[in-house]
Write an enzyme that holds these catalytic residues in place. Structure first.
Site, PDB file in Angstrom:
ATOM      1  CG  HIS A   1      28.486  79.281 106.551  1.00 15.96           C
ATOM      2  ND1 HIS A   1      29.606  80.016 106.266  1.00 15.96           N
ATOM      3  CD2 HIS A   1      27.485  80.193 106.766  1.00 15.96           C
ATOM      4  CE1 HIS A   1      29.306  81.313 106.307  1.00 15.96           C
ATOM      5  NE2 HIS A   1      28.025  81.436 106.615  1.00 15.96           N
TER       6      HIS A   1
ATOM      7  CG  HIS B   1      35.898  80.238 100.196  1.00 21.39           C
ATOM      8  ND1 HIS B   1      35.180  81.223  99.579  1.00 21.39           N
ATOM      9  CD2 HIS B   1      35.702  80.410 101.521  1.00 21.39           C
ATOM     10  CE1 HIS B   1      34.586  81.959 100.493  1.00 21.39           C
ATOM     11  NE2 HIS B   1      34.881  81.486 101.687  1.00 21.39           N
TER      12      HIS B   1
ATOM     13  CG  ASP C   1      36.176  77.606 108.740  1.00 22.52           C
ATOM     14  OD1 ASP C   1      36.056  78.333 109.725  1.00 22.52           O
ATOM     15  OD2 ASP C   1      35.415  77.632 107.762  1.00 22.52           O
TER      16      ASP C   1
HETATM   17  C1  COA Z   1      33.355  75.592 100.760  1.00 19.32           C
HETATM   18  C2  COA Z   1      32.665  74.668  99.767  1.00 19.32           C
HETATM   19  C3  COA Z   1      31.260  74.347 100.315  1.00 19.32           C
HETATM   20  C4  COA Z   1      32.527  75.398  98.433  1.00 19.32           C
HETATM   21  O1  COA Z   1      31.764  74.587  97.605  1.00 19.32           O
HETATM   22  P1  COA Z   1      31.458  74.899  96.073  1.00 19.32           P
HETATM   23  O2  COA Z   1      31.794  76.296  95.718  1.00 19.32           O
HETATM   24  O3  COA Z   1      30.057  74.470  95.831  1.00 19.32           O
HETATM   25  O4  COA Z   1      32.516  74.008  95.319  1.00 19.32           O
HETATM   26  P2  COA Z   1      32.214  72.648  94.586  1.00 19.32           P
HETATM   27  O5  COA Z   1      31.537  71.709  95.534  1.00 19.32           O
HETATM   28  O6  COA Z   1      31.538  72.945  93.284  1.00 19.32           O
HETATM   29  O7  COA Z   1      33.687  72.151  94.334  1.00 19.32           O
HETATM   30  C5  COA Z   1      34.328  72.073  93.066  1.00 19.32           C
HETATM   31  C6  COA Z   1      35.085  70.760  92.994  1.00 19.32           C
HETATM   32  O8  COA Z   1      36.037  70.675  94.068  1.00 19.32           O
HETATM   33  C7  COA Z   1      35.729  69.573  94.929  1.00 19.32           C
HETATM   34  N1  COA Z   1      35.902  70.039  96.312  1.00 19.32           N
HETATM   35  C8  COA Z   1      35.470  71.205  96.829  1.00 19.32           C
HETATM   36  N2  COA Z   1      35.864  71.314  98.108  1.00 19.32           N
HETATM   37  C9  COA Z   1      36.558  70.194  98.392  1.00 19.32           C
HETATM   38  C10 COA Z   1      37.206  69.732  99.534  1.00 19.32           C
HETATM   39  N3  COA Z   1      37.221  70.461 100.657  1.00 19.32           N
HETATM   40  N4  COA Z   1      37.815  68.526  99.500  1.00 19.32           N
HETATM   41  C11 COA Z   1      37.792  67.797  98.364  1.00 19.32           C
HETATM   42  N5  COA Z   1      37.201  68.178  97.225  1.00 19.32           N
HETATM   43  C12 COA Z   1      36.579  69.374  97.245  1.00 19.32           C
HETATM   44  C13 COA Z   1      34.273  69.214  94.641  1.00 19.32           C
HETATM   45  O9  COA Z   1      33.997  67.852  94.942  1.00 19.32           O
HETATM   46  C14 COA Z   1      34.209  69.527  93.160  1.00 19.32           C
HETATM   47  O10 COA Z   1      34.866  68.478  92.454  1.00 19.32           O
HETATM   48  P3  COA Z   1      34.306  67.974  91.015  1.00 19.32           P
HETATM   49  O11 COA Z   1      34.468  69.160  90.107  1.00 19.32           O
HETATM   50  O12 COA Z   1      35.156  66.824  90.671  1.00 19.32           O
HETATM   51  O13 COA Z   1      32.870  67.614  91.253  1.00 19.32           O
HETATM   52  C15 COA Z   1      33.486  73.372  99.559  1.00 19.32           C
HETATM   53  O14 COA Z   1      34.759  73.677  99.058  1.00 19.32           O
HETATM   54  C16 COA Z   1      33.566  72.541 100.833  1.00 19.32           C
HETATM   55  O15 COA Z   1      32.637  71.793 101.136  1.00 19.32           O
HETATM   56  N6  COA Z   1      34.711  72.670 101.605  1.00 19.32           N
HETATM   57  C17 COA Z   1      34.850  71.968 102.856  1.00 19.32           C
HETATM   58  C18 COA Z   1      34.047  72.658 103.937  1.00 19.32           C
HETATM   59  C19 COA Z   1      34.685  73.956 104.366  1.00 19.32           C
HETATM   60  O16 COA Z   1      35.870  74.022 104.642  1.00 19.32           O
HETATM   61  N7  COA Z   1      33.840  75.003 104.467  1.00 19.32           N
HETATM   62  C20 COA Z   1      34.278  76.285 104.989  1.00 19.32           C
HETATM   63  C21 COA Z   1      34.178  77.364 103.991  1.00 19.32           C
HETATM   64  S1  COA Z   1      34.873  78.862 104.640  1.00 19.32           S
END
Ligand code: COA
Length: 431
Positions: free
Chosen positions: A268, A307, A363
């Site tokens: 987050h 996201h 971010d």
């Molecule tokens: C923001 C976040 C938590 C959203 O998660 P979510 O909605 O649960 O998305 P998911 O984890 O289901 O992601 C869907 C797919 O994309 C991939 N993915 C998501 N974010 C990714 C990233 N930053 N880098 C690489 N792969 C990513 C996941 O591994 C998943 O792949 P799969 O379908 O092969 O399993 C996630 O994108 C993340 O961890 N990002 C990095 C942290 C970040 O920047 N957070 C700030 C948010 S404002």
């Protein structure tokens, strides 16, 4: 007139149910009438991590993740970032309308009057270990505010609520600046009410021995824009924490501390700190392809990308990129920007990221700006918490005034053991 209902057939019983739709959604409680027999509790909806559940109705922030739209109270974020001060936006989020000049003047005066913190709290902060994380200090001291304002527990009185909201907005930059100076071993600087919200914050952060600190206006405005962009983001993890904890009628300081805790996690608000660590780890532009290959092979995530709701370019990231250019004119270019731009370029062309709709989020660039301005990475999430406090409080206030809201209490699907006897008895229980 459309028929705003949903017809469901339960194939276990062959029975059909017609459920009303509410603003295009089915009410989960209406599913409860779907039963296989009188002993059946009724159908639940199962939605870990709230992927498809609206937990409230809200008139504060509109977000369309597919089209990359963000609006506060109907105003596009781009216009607010360009034309408003942070305190104007705070007023808008809390009251629904932008203030007129007289209202803004009165509002700014009220918030400014509450920037000082009790000397007891200062002593409390002095007790923290010298290398305590500023976010941990902030979270703890915000919770400690409830020891100073016991009347805050009277959350049903609108005037009491209003006063705590003003106190929190006023004190947040002071607590954040003190957390920072504590981690550097520097003496705390008292707020200077001659300055506006962000300039005062910069004063409390950077003032040394000069009689009057003068913040660079470009950097102060950049911070103001970043504050506006971070002020609210509808039902994210920390806002959900704010609403859930607030629904038990805990006081706003305890509730805000819970939201700060949620924000501190690397998935987050902690993400921009992680972005900087990632850029440090990559080290140079030519190592970007190898880093991306590693992510695609399943080793970690590209921090600052992806996201839960934006499946398009995060509109805040677009504005931040512009702010970055203005800041770098003053501070000189942060070399990490080149690595970030290369990461973005390659990722946006790569099928892995395109297919998963992974775009830079807020971010991705904010940390690079914060670092150029002079902040260490452990302050980044604190810089997020200050403006998000207004969003949390607006959502908290809305939740308390919503007659449909009750204490947040989800259901579960129990997957443990069925009932069983504790046999044989052990020697210890027989003794
Ligand atoms: C923001 C976040 C938590 C959203 O998660 P979510 O909605 O649960 O998305 P998911 O984890 O289901 O992601 C869907 C797919 O994309 C991939 N993915 C998501 N974010 C990714 C990233 N930053 N880098 C690489 N792969 C990513 C996941 O591994 C998943 O792949 P799969 O379908 O092969 O399993 C996630 O994108 C993340 O961890 N990002 C990095 C942290 C970040 O920047 N957070 C700030 C948010 S404002």
């Amino acid at each position: 007139m459309q028929n705003e209902t949903l017809t469901i057939t339960d194939n276990r019983t062959g029975k059909t149910y017609t459920l009303p739709l509410y603003k295009g959604a089915v009410r989960a409680i209406d599913l409860r009438q779907i039963k296989t027999g009188p002993e059946d509790f009724g159908l639940l909806s199962y939605d870990p991590a709230f992927l498809n559940t609206a937990a409230c109705q809200s008139a504060i922030t509109y977000l369309d993740g597919e089209r990359g739209i963000l609006r506060y109270r109907g105003y596009p974020i781009e216009q607010l970032a360009e034309k408003c001060s942070f305190l104007e936006v705070a007023y808008l989020l809390l009251n629904g309308e932008l203030p007129d000049p007289a209202e803004l003047d009165a509002w700014s005066g009220e918030v400014t009057r509450h920037t000082m913190i009790h000397e007891n709290l200062k002593k409390f902060m002095e007790g923290f270990h010298y290398n305590a994380h500023p976010m941990a200090i902030l979270m703890t001291t915000v919770a400690a505010l409830s020891t100073l304002y016991p009347e805050a527990r009277n959350i049903h009185d609108p005037e009491v609520r209003r006063l705590q909201i003003i106190r929190l907005l006023g004190k947040m930059p002071t607590l954040a600046a003190y957390s920072y100076r504590h981690s550097l071993g520097l003496p705390y600087v008292y707020p200077d009410n001659d300055f506006g919200y962000t300039r005062n914050f910069l004063n409390m952060l950077w003032k040394r021995t000069e009689p009057k600190y003068s913040a660079n206006p470009v950097l102060a405005r950049a911070l103001e824009v970043l504050f506006i962009l971070h002020a609210d983001h509808e039902q994210n993890c920390s806002t959900n924490a704010m609403r859930a904890v607030g629904s038990s009628f805990a006081d706003p300081y305890a509730t805000t501390a819970a939201a700060i805790a949620a924000l501190s996690g690397p998935l987050h608000g902690g993400a921009n700190e992680e972005v900087l660590r990632m850029l440090d780890e990559i080290g140079s532009k030519d190592r970007v392809p190898a880093y991306i290959a590693q992510i695609k092979a399943g080793h970690g995530k590209l921090m600052g990308f992806g996201h839960r709701v934006y499946k398009n370019y995060d509109p805040r990231a677009r504005i931040i990129k512009r702010v970055a250019d203005e800041v770098f004119e003053v501070t000189g270019r942060n070399p990490k920007l080149d690595i970030a731009l290369e990461l973005e370029r390659i990722a946006l062309e790569d099928d892995f990221f395109v297919k998963r709709k992974l775009y830079p989020n807020v971010d991705f660039y904010s940390g690079i700006i914060y670092q150029a301005v002079g902040f260490t990475p452990d302050m980044f999430t604190v810089l997020f918490a200050i403006p998000r406090t207004v969003g949390w409080l607006a959502q908290w206030q809305e939740m308390l005034q919503d007659p449909e809201q009750k204490i947040a209490r989800p259901r579960q699907l129990y997957t443990g053991q069925p009932v069983r006897e504790r046999v044989p008895e052990t020697a210890a229980t027989l003794a």
